[in-house]
Scaffold this motif. Sequence first.
Motif, PDB file in Angstrom:
ATOM      1  N   VAL A 417       0.879  -1.174   0.000  1.00  0.00           N
ATOM      2  CA  VAL A 417       0.000   0.000   0.000  1.00  0.00           C
ATOM      3  C   VAL A 417       0.911   1.216   0.000  1.00  0.00           C
ATOM      4  O   VAL A 417       1.746   1.365   0.899  1.00  0.00           O
ATOM      5  CB  VAL A 417      -0.934   0.015   1.224  1.00  0.00           C
ATOM      6  CG1 VAL A 417      -1.760   1.306   1.237  1.00  0.00           C
ATOM      7  CG2 VAL A 417      -1.850  -1.199   1.228  1.00  0.00           C
ATOM      8  N   ALA A 418       0.782   2.069  -1.022  1.00  0.00           N
ATOM      9  CA  ALA A 418       1.673   3.224  -1.172  1.00  0.00           C
ATOM     10  C   ALA A 418       0.869   4.453  -1.534  1.00  0.00           C
ATOM     11  O   ALA A 418      -0.047   4.384  -2.356  1.00  0.00           O
ATOM     12  CB  ALA A 418       2.722   2.942  -2.244  1.00  0.00           C
ATOM     13  N   SER A 419       1.224   5.579  -0.941  1.00  0.00           N
ATOM     14  CA  SER A 419       0.568   6.826  -1.317  1.00  0.00           C
ATOM     15  C   SER A 419       1.082   7.340  -2.651  1.00  0.00           C
ATOM     16  O   SER A 419       0.397   8.085  -3.342  1.00  0.00           O
ATOM     17  CB  SER A 419       0.778   7.886  -0.230  1.00  0.00           C
ATOM     18  OG  SER A 419       2.159   8.151  -0.042  1.00  0.00           O
ATOM     19  N   ASP A 420       2.295   6.929  -3.054  1.00  0.00           N
ATOM     20  CA  ASP A 420       2.832   7.265  -4.371  1.00  0.00           C
ATOM     21  C   ASP A 420       3.019   5.954  -5.138  1.00  0.00           C
ATOM     22  O   ASP A 420       2.089   5.166  -5.228  1.00  0.00           O
ATOM     23  CB  ASP A 420       4.131   8.048  -4.224  1.00  0.00           C
ATOM     24  CG  ASP A 420       4.545   8.746  -5.527  1.00  0.00           C
ATOM     25  OD1 ASP A 420       3.695   9.405  -6.149  1.00  0.00           O
ATOM     26  OD2 ASP A 420       5.713   8.610  -5.913  1.00  0.00           O
ATOM     27  N   ASP A 421       4.186   5.675  -5.693  1.00  0.00           N
ATOM     28  CA  ASP A 421       4.375   4.495  -6.521  1.00  0.00           C
ATOM     29  C   ASP A 421       4.443   3.216  -5.678  1.00  0.00           C
ATOM     30  O   ASP A 421       5.081   3.190  -4.625  1.00  0.00           O
ATOM     31  CB  ASP A 421       5.669   4.610  -7.330  1.00  0.00           C
ATOM     32  CG  ASP A 421       5.639   5.779  -8.297  1.00  0.00           C
ATOM     33  OD1 ASP A 421       4.548   6.326  -8.544  1.00  0.00           O
ATOM     34  OD2 ASP A 421       6.726   6.142  -8.809  1.00  0.00           O
ATOM     35  N   VAL A 451       0.810  -7.770  -5.037  1.00  0.00           N
ATOM     36  CA  VAL A 451      -0.475  -7.073  -4.980  1.00  0.00           C
ATOM     37  C   VAL A 451      -0.195  -5.644  -4.544  1.00  0.00           C
ATOM     38  O   VAL A 451       0.392  -5.418  -3.487  1.00  0.00           O
ATOM     39  CB  VAL A 451      -1.453  -7.752  -4.011  1.00  0.00           C
ATOM     40  CG1 VAL A 451      -2.779  -6.996  -3.982  1.00  0.00           C
ATOM     41  CG2 VAL A 451      -1.687  -9.209  -4.412  1.00  0.00           C
ATOM     42  N   ILE A 452      -0.626  -4.662  -5.360  1.00  0.00           N
ATOM     43  CA  ILE A 452      -0.274  -3.261  -5.136  1.00  0.00           C
ATOM     44  C   ILE A 452      -1.526  -2.399  -5.065  1.00  0.00           C
ATOM     45  O   ILE A 452      -2.426  -2.522  -5.902  1.00  0.00           O
ATOM     46  CB  ILE A 452       0.637  -2.746  -6.271  1.00  0.00           C
ATOM     47  CG1 ILE A 452       1.965  -3.510  -6.285  1.00  0.00           C
ATOM     48  CG2 ILE A 452       0.882  -1.246  -6.145  1.00  0.00           C
ATOM     49  CD1 ILE A 452       2.812  -3.228  -7.509  1.00  0.00           C
ATOM     50  N   ASN A 453      -1.564  -1.529  -4.071  1.00  0.00           N
ATOM     51  CA  ASN A 453      -2.577  -0.478  -3.972  1.00  0.00           C
ATOM     52  C   ASN A 453      -1.812   0.841  -3.937  1.00  0.00           C
ATOM     53  O   ASN A 453      -1.171   1.162  -2.936  1.00  0.00           O
ATOM     54  CB  ASN A 453      -3.422  -0.666  -2.702  1.00  0.00           C
ATOM     55  CG  ASN A 453      -4.526   0.363  -2.571  1.00  0.00           C
ATOM     56  OD1 ASN A 453      -4.404   1.496  -3.026  1.00  0.00           O
ATOM     57  ND2 ASN A 453      -5.616  -0.016  -1.918  1.00  0.00           N
ATOM     58  N   ALA A 454      -1.861   1.587  -5.046  1.00  0.00           N
ATOM     59  CA  ALA A 454      -0.984   2.754  -5.196  1.00  0.00           C
ATOM     60  C   ALA A 454      -1.777   4.029  -5.427  1.00  0.00           C
ATOM     61  O   ALA A 454      -2.767   4.044  -6.165  1.00  0.00           O
ATOM     62  CB  ALA A 454      -0.017   2.530  -6.358  1.00  0.00           C
ATOM     63  N   GLY A 455      -1.287   5.121  -4.814  1.00  0.00           N
ATOM     64  CA  GLY A 455      -1.837   6.436  -5.103  1.00  0.00           C
ATOM     65  C   GLY A 455      -1.183   7.052  -6.315  1.00  0.00           C
ATOM     66  O   GLY A 455      -1.788   7.860  -7.015  1.00  0.00           O
ATOM     67  N   GLY A 456       0.081   6.691  -6.582  1.00  0.00           N
ATOM     68  CA  GLY A 456       0.784   7.121  -7.786  1.00  0.00           C
ATOM     69  C   GLY A 456       0.787   5.994  -8.796  1.00  0.00           C
ATOM     70  O   GLY A 456      -0.197   5.251  -8.924  1.00  0.00           O
ATOM     71  N   ASP A 457       1.885   5.844  -9.522  1.00  0.00           N
ATOM     72  CA  ASP A 457       1.982   4.733 -10.463  1.00  0.00           C
ATOM     73  C   ASP A 457       2.009   3.408  -9.702  1.00  0.00           C
ATOM     74  O   ASP A 457       2.654   3.281  -8.663  1.00  0.00           O
ATOM     75  CB  ASP A 457       3.255   4.850 -11.305  1.00  0.00           C
ATOM     76  CG  ASP A 457       3.274   6.126 -12.147  1.00  0.00           C
ATOM     77  OD1 ASP A 457       2.206   6.514 -12.668  1.00  0.00           O
ATOM     78  OD2 ASP A 457       4.360   6.717 -12.271  1.00  0.00           O
TER      79      ASP A 457
END
Length: 617
Positions: A417-421, A451-457
Amino acid sequence: MRMKAILPLLLAIGIAISGCSASQTAQEETSESAAASATSGSASAETSETESSASAVSTSVDTGELFTDRDSRTEYDEDDCVYITFTGSSATCDSDGVSISGSTVTITQEGVYLLSGTLAGMVIVDVDSSEKVQLILDGVSITSATSAAIYVAQADKVFITTAAGSENALANGGEYVAIDDNNIDAVIFSKDDLTLNGEGTLTIQAAAGHGIVSKDDLAITSGSYVITAASHGLSGKDSVRIAGGTFTIVSGKDGIHAENDEDATVGFVYIASGSFTITSEGDGISGECYVWIDGGEFSITAGGGSANASTTTSQGGWGGFGQSTTTTDSTSTKGIKAESDLSIAGGTFTIDSADDALHSNGDLTVTGGTLTISTGDDGLHAESALTISGGTITITESYEGLEGMTIDILGGSITVVASDDGINAAGGTSSGFGMGTSSGVYLNIAGGVIVINAGGDGVDSNSSLTVSGGEVYVSGPTDSSNSAIDCDGTAIITGGVVVAAGSSGMAQNFGTSSTQGSMLVTLNSCSAGSTITLTDSDGNTLVSFTPEKSYSSVVISCPELTVGETYTLTTGSSSTEVTLSSLITGTGSGMGGGNMGGGNMGGGNMGGNMGGHGGFH
């Protein structure tokens, strides 16, 4: 004669480190040393453009030489011990090898000494540089108002052993007044090799300075330790080597710290096992040379945790066009940090850090272990190569999940879980205006489940991207300035499964050099939780994924995709038939409405077929 013993530690593990080597091997007390090689988890990715850097580390350190038999031996014969009994402001002893001057007890001869009682003073070990001394702490309380409670001025090696079931306490009163030419600044301070072990408990209170310091090698093989220190908890100039024990450390600087500013080949931390609860205002664990962890249980809170992170904001943009602003302070607050190489081969980690959770100024390698991470900056950050070939990594909060100049993912289970990439391969020398590539940079995915949850790329490479295996599932972004897949160079898929759901404004597909089919489908906006399912003409489910964010485009690639076949894409309650007219197919209509991935503009797959190659059927 009564014997107190614990089974010797059997340590037979081989490790590999590049650029640094262990400085001191066992001397005459080593009678047995078994070593077995452990792989670095390297693998060869099948890729046309990049090669895995996982094999960059070279076998140069044998952990069988890091601990001696005597390091782990806590047995002693009470009949052979010299007894020193503390009496408050002084002590009693009938040995010629011990001198007592007021509240200062000095040991001047090699031997085994059993200490008990309470002392408002200090114990000094000052023997010949070829001699060894063992101190047995059996119900000891020593407080030195102006110096170290135990000070090793000279010895070949000193062993401090806590007796079975004993409770022991050492403390400094808050200042250090010079008594010789050495800069004594710890409750236990040793100029030479120091080993701690035992079956009892040692509590250390350092109102000033460090908890335990060795100006050579610090080894700990067993025992229970509760350390509260104004500065570092444990510190070794050449190394800190831990084979076992239970540690509760609260420190004003680093919890565990190794640094030698005179010799770049030492200053390392190696941990084979143990239980660690570390609350540090600085880094949880820090090695100036390398940090290598083979096992153990770790709960690390650094710099107040992710809630105390420095301000980090992203301004987004195309490819390398994004800008970020980071407000930092002068204190490093990383979970585990290495100036050279950082390797995690096993262990269970819960890390909450204000800065990066795992950080290396060189290479970072994860071959095993279970990591749960919350961080105010990056989850895993390598200035050079980041390689993951095993383990379970769960990043619940981060600015960027994984970041390195080169990234090889060869195996393991990774949740980000990332706010950016989510994943960012960046570094080198950029060219162009947000559409160029970065020298020496690549992202290679050859295995694992991501498994990615991203705010950016979601997945971002400032140069090439290669997927040859594994599974990749991306949720996000929702804004049009980022994309689920972002590549400034050539993006190639030759195997594996990819489902990347995000916004449509900058959506990218894989490039035409790929050998596995891939489709980019633009949709009307779908709400978070709308399951994506792709089935073939016989109704067989090929892929299924439920994004955690709303999305208006999806990139899908899996080995079953065949040119000329028609598939049904279901998103929530809506279904659409898609014919794979070529290996790289886009569907939708209008610029930014989909199929920005049919071509290969600037290697970033943003050109060609802008009007909807393939179409809906």
